[in-house]
Design a protein around this motif. Structure first.
Motif, mmCIF file in Angstrom:
data_model
loop_
_atom_site.group_PDB
_atom_site.id
_atom_site.type_symbol
_atom_site.label_atom_id
_atom_site.label_comp_id
_atom_site.label_asym_id
_atom_site.label_seq_id
_atom_site.Cartn_x
_atom_site.Cartn_y
_atom_site.Cartn_z
ATOM 1 N N PRO A 9 0.828 -1.211 0.000
ATOM 2 C CA PRO A 9 0.000 0.000 0.000
ATOM 3 C C PRO A 9 0.861 1.259 0.000
ATOM 4 C CG PRO A 9 -0.766 -1.569 1.648
ATOM 5 C CD PRO A 9 0.575 -2.060 1.181
ATOM 6 N N ALA A 10 0.467 2.230 -0.836
ATOM 7 C CA ALA A 10 1.236 3.465 -0.954
ATOM 8 C C ALA A 10 0.288 4.638 -1.139
ATOM 9 C CB ALA A 10 2.213 3.389 -2.136
ATOM 10 N N GLY A 11 0.746 5.817 -0.711
ATOM 11 C CA GLY A 11 -0.015 7.035 -0.927
ATOM 12 C C GLY A 11 -0.504 7.671 0.356
ATOM 13 N N VAL A 12 -1.044 8.878 0.225
ATOM 14 C CA VAL A 12 -1.569 9.616 1.376
ATOM 15 C C VAL A 12 -2.681 8.818 2.044
ATOM 16 C CG1 VAL A 12 -2.745 11.720 2.105
ATOM 17 C CG2 VAL A 12 -0.996 11.830 0.332
ATOM 18 N N GLY A 13 -2.586 8.620 3.352
ATOM 19 C CA GLY A 13 -3.627 7.917 4.090
ATOM 20 C C GLY A 13 -3.734 6.439 3.779
ATOM 21 N N SER A 14 -2.725 5.871 3.117
ATOM 22 C CA SER A 14 -2.795 4.453 2.760
ATOM 23 C C SER A 14 -2.853 3.579 4.006
ATOM 24 C CB SER A 14 -1.596 4.056 1.893
ATOM 25 O OG SER A 14 -0.377 4.410 2.513
ATOM 26 N N ILE B 109 14.890 0.573 -11.791
ATOM 27 C CA ILE B 109 14.214 -0.213 -12.841
ATOM 28 C C ILE B 109 12.701 -0.085 -12.673
ATOM 29 C CG2 ILE B 109 13.903 -2.521 -13.831
ATOM 30 C CD1 ILE B 109 16.632 -3.283 -12.661
ATOM 31 N N VAL B 110 12.251 -0.225 -11.411
ATOM 32 C CA VAL B 110 10.845 -0.082 -11.047
ATOM 33 C C VAL B 110 10.770 0.792 -9.805
ATOM 34 C CG1 VAL B 110 8.790 -1.258 -10.145
ATOM 35 C CG2 VAL B 110 10.119 -2.307 -11.998
ATOM 36 N N CYS B 111 9.824 1.719 -9.764
ATOM 37 C CA CYS B 111 9.672 2.547 -8.566
ATOM 38 C C CYS B 111 8.193 2.662 -8.210
ATOM 39 C CB CYS B 111 10.262 3.946 -8.791
ATOM 40 S SG CYS B 111 10.216 4.993 -7.320
ATOM 41 N N VAL B 112 7.843 2.191 -7.001
ATOM 42 C CA VAL B 112 6.491 2.380 -6.453
ATOM 43 C C VAL B 112 6.558 3.583 -5.531
ATOM 44 C CG1 VAL B 112 4.643 1.388 -5.064
ATOM 45 C CG2 VAL B 112 5.993 -0.085 -6.598
ATOM 46 N N LYS B 113 5.837 4.659 -5.899
ATOM 47 C CA LYS B 113 5.882 5.905 -5.149
ATOM 48 C C LYS B 113 4.593 6.107 -4.366
ATOM 49 C CE LYS B 113 8.314 9.034 -5.327
ATOM 50 N NZ LYS B 113 9.441 9.454 -4.468
ATOM 51 N N GLY B 114 4.751 6.716 -3.188
ATOM 52 C CA GLY B 114 3.576 7.060 -2.404
ATOM 53 C C GLY B 114 2.870 8.299 -2.937
ATOM 54 N N ARG C 123 4.978 3.381 -10.612
ATOM 55 C CA ARG C 123 3.622 3.066 -10.190
ATOM 56 C C ARG C 123 3.304 3.936 -8.969
ATOM 57 N NH1 ARG C 123 4.054 1.100 -14.447
ATOM 58 N NH2 ARG C 123 3.570 -1.042 -15.153
ATOM 59 N N SER C 124 2.220 4.710 -9.062
ATOM 60 C CA SER C 124 1.868 5.625 -7.970
ATOM 61 C C SER C 124 0.380 5.903 -8.003
ATOM 62 C CB SER C 124 2.641 6.944 -8.100
ATOM 63 O OG SER C 124 2.205 7.881 -7.130
ATOM 64 N N PRO C 125 -0.254 6.077 -6.841
ATOM 65 C CA PRO C 125 -1.676 6.427 -6.824
ATOM 66 C C PRO C 125 -1.927 7.899 -7.124
ATOM 67 C CG PRO C 125 -0.852 6.298 -4.585
ATOM 68 C CD PRO C 125 0.284 5.861 -5.490
ATOM 69 N N SER C 126 -0.860 8.716 -7.225
ATOM 70 C CA SER C 126 -1.039 10.161 -7.364
ATOM 71 C C SER C 126 -0.077 10.726 -8.405
ATOM 72 C CB SER C 126 -0.804 10.861 -6.022
ATOM 73 O OG SER C 126 -0.725 12.260 -6.177
ATOM 74 N N SER D 80 3.345 8.660 1.695
ATOM 75 C CA SER D 80 3.442 9.515 0.516
ATOM 76 C C SER D 80 4.742 10.305 0.530
ATOM 77 C CB SER D 80 2.238 10.469 0.483
ATOM 78 O OG SER D 80 2.223 11.263 1.665
ATOM 79 N N GLY D 81 4.769 11.389 -0.251
ATOM 80 C CA GLY D 81 5.964 12.221 -0.315
ATOM 81 C C GLY D 81 7.107 11.520 -1.026
ATOM 82 N N ASN D 82 8.295 11.584 -0.403
ATOM 83 C CA ASN D 82 9.478 11.003 -1.062
ATOM 84 C C ASN D 82 9.679 9.528 -0.736
ATOM 85 O OD1 ASN D 82 10.224 11.248 1.587
ATOM 86 N ND2 ASN D 82 12.173 12.270 1.206
ATOM 87 N N HIS D 83 8.696 8.883 -0.141
ATOM 88 C CA HIS D 83 8.818 7.470 0.215
ATOM 89 C C HIS D 83 8.592 6.589 -1.016
ATOM 90 C CE1 HIS D 83 7.580 8.936 4.447
ATOM 91 N NE2 HIS D 83 8.893 8.995 4.281
ATOM 92 N N TYR D 84 9.286 5.464 -1.040
ATOM 93 C CA TYR D 84 9.200 4.610 -2.220
ATOM 94 C C TYR D 84 9.673 3.196 -1.920
ATOM 95 C CZ TYR D 84 14.242 5.652 -2.429
ATOM 96 O OH TYR D 84 15.574 5.800 -2.115
#
Length: 476
Positions: A128-133, A471-476, A431-434, A200-204
């Motif tokens: 799970p990623a993103g604000v309030g995840s 190679i792959v980045c999941v961002k919050g 990949r990011s929800p935002s 969220s923010g700079n987390h990944y």
């Protein structure tokens, strides 16, 4: 920053002389271009930290330093309890124990690319990623306190990972002295279902390729080879840590006058280390550190599940996990005397040199792995702590590139969809929800991480070992 007020010690060290009510000098480790690129507020904040009671040595700013809350981000300062030293919530920051964990995968980057899109999608679905995840773990009051006392050890005991993971985590995965009773119910409520989430923010969470080796011997000890695929997780204590910071900053501001502390800036709110308030904060902060360690441990478990579903031959093992928003009790030499100090690192990474007893045996001759995160589309680095770092910065190094512009400025300059498409053309899947969050974290919004790392290496804070490409980045 105007460098006319600084004394140039070397091409990578600049001194702010102690004057007026400064108790110690300030020191900036960076090349001239990086110093000139720093906001003038960084200089002001360094000087203010140098005024706090019980500070020893100097206030140090890392090459990635930029304006923060009270303390500059990239700031390091140590306080002696025997000299009236203080602990500052602003000196730790709101994202307590935000840090990085790097994992070996046992695979090559080439193997990752055979299933790159599928892996990116699976990681995004699983973590799970993103604000309030929120995650699938919902803690009872009892389990919340157990997590805050146990950290990554709690997570492993609950089946989220293996006991072998703990040997390569700072403090073996559990910070002693945590006091869950000093954490507010509001803070606990915010964390109730956020364990195992990036935020969220700079987390990944990033899958990376080792593209260059600078020190083959240390790389061998760290288990790194060119072409290897790694995973790096960057996150912290989520809402709980933020609430602890908020709660105690208010208390410290209100109590400062009663302690006889004149604050040069309200954001530097602090309390004497030995005071009841100082001890309460330290107990709560350590609980926040354990929360972050538990969070990264659960995310490691989730990442293993995602890899198993797509690339079952992967074997994710922990290289190292270290935090960069902490206050740690450590022994350091000051004026020829060994002292027990409270070292604040805000946006700075602990970087113990070779031989330090707290390091895993296999790293003793190499020094501590120092993990420096980049941003989407830019390199990350693994360095090793040095002996010089002990005297130069209380064994501290930079933690990332450091922002060059605000998030608001970034969204005015970039569009998330355009960034995602441009990075895909470079072989980097985001990949990011935002999409707004992607724009806020645009690579161009950060300083040149390679220049920052080069400055840390040249200043002797840490030694370059390997360069990593996303190679792959999941961002919050």
């Amino acid at each position: 920053m105007d460098i006319s007020s600084l004394e140039k010690i070397s091409d990578y060290e600049w001194r702010i002389p102690a004057k007026g009510d400064m108790r110690v000098p300030g020191v900036i480790y960076a090349d001239e271009a990086l110093v000139k690129g720093m906001d003038d507020k960084v200089l002001e904040q360094i000087v203010n930290v140098c005024r706090l009671p019980g500070i020893v040595g100097a206030c140090y700013a890392m090459p990635d330093a930029h304006w923060g809350y009270g303390f500059p981000i990239g700031g390091v300062a140590a306080f002696d309890p025997e000299e009236g030293g203080v602990v500052s919530a602003g000196g730790v920051g709101f994202d307590i124990s935000c840090g990085v964990r790097t994992l070996h995968t046992g695979l090559s980057a080439g193997q990752i690319r055979t299933a790159q899109a599928e892996l990116a999608d699976e990681l995004y679905r699983t973590v799970p990623a993103g604000v309030g995840s929120t995650g699938h773990i919902r803690l009872t009051a009892h389990e919340m306190d157990a997590m805050l006392k146990g950290g990554a050890c709690w997570a492993v005991d609950r089946g989220f990972g293996e006991p072998e993971d703990l040997a390569h985590i700072e403090e073996s995965g559990c910070i002693e002295g945590a006091r869950p009773e000093c954490v507010s119910q509001q803070a606990k409520q915010r964390q109730r279902d956020e364990v195992g989430t990036l935020g969220s923010g700079n987390h990944y969470l990033e899958v990376q390729e080792v593209t260059e080796i600078y020190d083959p011997e240390i790389a061998r000890r760290f288990g790194l080879r060119e072409g290897d695929a790694l995973v790096t997780i960057h996150c912290g204590s989520r809402g709980l840590g933020h609430q602890i910071g908020t709660d105690y900053l208010k208390e410290m501001v209100a109590a400062a006058a009663g302690f006889g502390i004149r604050l040069p800036d309200r954001e530097l709110a602090c309390a004497p280390i030995g005071s009841p308030l100082g001890q309460k904060y330290l107990g709560a902060m350590k609980a926040g550190m354990n929360c972050a360690l538990a969070n990264r441990q659960v995310i490691t478990h989730l990442a293993r599940q995602a890899f198993a579903a797509v690339l079952p031959d992967a074997a994710l093992t922990v290289l190292y996990d270290v935090s960069h928003n902490t206050c740690k009790i450590e022994e350091h030499t000051v004026d020829g005397r060994r002292k027990r100090l409270y070292v604040h690192r805000k946006g700075a990474t602990r970087a113990f040199g070779p031989g330090h007893p707290s390091l895993p045996e296999e790293f003793r001759k190499a020094g501590q792995p120092v993990i420096i995160g980049g941003s989407m589309g830019t390199a990350s680095y693994i360095l090793a702590g040095t002996e010089r770092g002990e005297a130069a910065s209380f064994s501290s190094a930079c933690h990332g590139a450091g922002r060059a512009m605000s998030r608001h400025q970034a969204t005015r300059q970039w569009r998330g969809r355009e960034l995602v498409d441009a990075l895909a053309e470079q072989g980097i899947l985001i990949r990011s929800p935002s999409l707004r969050g992607v724009a806020e974290e645009a690579p161009g919004a950060y300083k040149d991480v390679s220049a920052v790392v080069e400055a840390a290496d040249r200043a002797g804070l840490a030694k370059k070992v390997a360069k990593l490409k996303p190679i792959v980045c999941v961002k919050g």
